[in-house]
Motif scaffolding. Sequence first.
Motif, PDB file in Angstrom:
ATOM      1  N   LEU A 168       0.803  -1.182  -0.011  1.00 32.80           N
ATOM      2  CA  LEU A 168       0.159   0.016  -0.049  1.00 32.80           C
ATOM      3  C   LEU A 168       0.909   1.339  -0.110  1.00 32.80           C
ATOM      4  N   CYS A 169       2.074   1.194   0.489  1.00 37.02           N
ATOM      5  CA  CYS A 169       2.830   2.346   0.339  1.00 37.02           C
ATOM      6  C   CYS A 169       4.189   2.438  -0.207  1.00 37.02           C
ATOM      7  N   GLY A 170       4.556   1.169  -0.607  1.00 38.47           N
ATOM      8  CA  GLY A 170       5.936   1.037  -1.323  1.00 38.47           C
ATOM      9  C   GLY A 170       5.853   0.483  -2.704  1.00 38.47           C
ATOM     10  N   GLU A 176      14.179  -3.887  -2.659  1.00 36.02           N
ATOM     11  CA  GLU A 176      15.325  -3.478  -1.566  1.00 36.02           C
ATOM     12  C   GLU A 176      15.109  -4.188  -0.071  1.00 36.02           C
ATOM     13  N   CYS A 177      14.009  -4.253   0.236  1.00 38.38           N
ATOM     14  CA  CYS A 177      13.493  -4.777   1.579  1.00 38.38           C
ATOM     15  C   CYS A 177      14.095  -6.297   1.541  1.00 38.38           C
ATOM     16  N   ARG A 199       9.751  -8.193  10.632  1.00 38.34           N
ATOM     17  CA  ARG A 199      10.279  -6.873  11.318  1.00 38.34           C
ATOM     18  C   ARG A 199      10.935  -5.944  10.386  1.00 38.34           C
ATOM     19  N   THR A 200      11.478  -6.405   9.570  1.00 36.90           N
ATOM     20  CA  THR A 200      12.454  -5.486   8.477  1.00 36.90           C
ATOM     21  C   THR A 200      11.163  -4.903   7.691  1.00 36.90           C
ATOM     22  N   ALA A 201      10.209  -5.577   6.900  1.00 35.96           N
ATOM     23  CA  ALA A 201       9.233  -5.128   6.434  1.00 35.96           C
ATOM     24  C   ALA A 201       8.428  -4.069   7.194  1.00 35.96           C
TER      25      ALA A 201
END
Length: 188
Positions: free
Chosen positions: A39-41, A48-49, A81-83
């Motif tokens: 929704l935001c990326g 990259e994530c 957690r990274t996401a």
Amino acid sequence: MTSSELRTLYSTSVSDCHRALIKEYGRYVYSIIFNKLRLCGTKEDIEECFSDVFADIFIKLDEDKLLETDIKALIGTVAKRTAIDRFRRLCAAQKHIENTDENDMALIPADISVEAHAESSELRRLLISKIKELGEPDSTILIQKYYYNRKSEEIAKNVSMTASSVRSRCTRAMEKLRTKLAEIGITE
């Protein structure tokens, strides 16, 4: 892939172990990241994530932290957690951009009443027009004294008068202004 299989593969070839992890868990990690960032990326943000997740996993693998735990659970936790961290950064950046672009009304503090601000602006406009009706040098004296906080000596230099003359003109001009404002229904 179990911990023992991973340990064996890691001891023979580190790069083969990395490839096997990506092959085995790549879709799993991608789906976790995609669900958090869709929704935001952008696609680049998601990729990259994804890279960051596997870089973190490879670091843990090199430190032997991954070889002793449930691999899938650890990989899922790192991905999630990274996401989430990336999601927060992206949302904060987008919110900052939105606030600086079009949502200027959202930046008005809640304690400011638009109605009171409009009334105040109208009152100032009326006050200036009534001051200008006084004519020169009275209007100049009042504006410089009350809007620019200048002293009588400074005003006297600008209007070519003595400081005492400026003070007396100011007093008389204020009386005239009060009368003009009372005529239109404005009192102190």
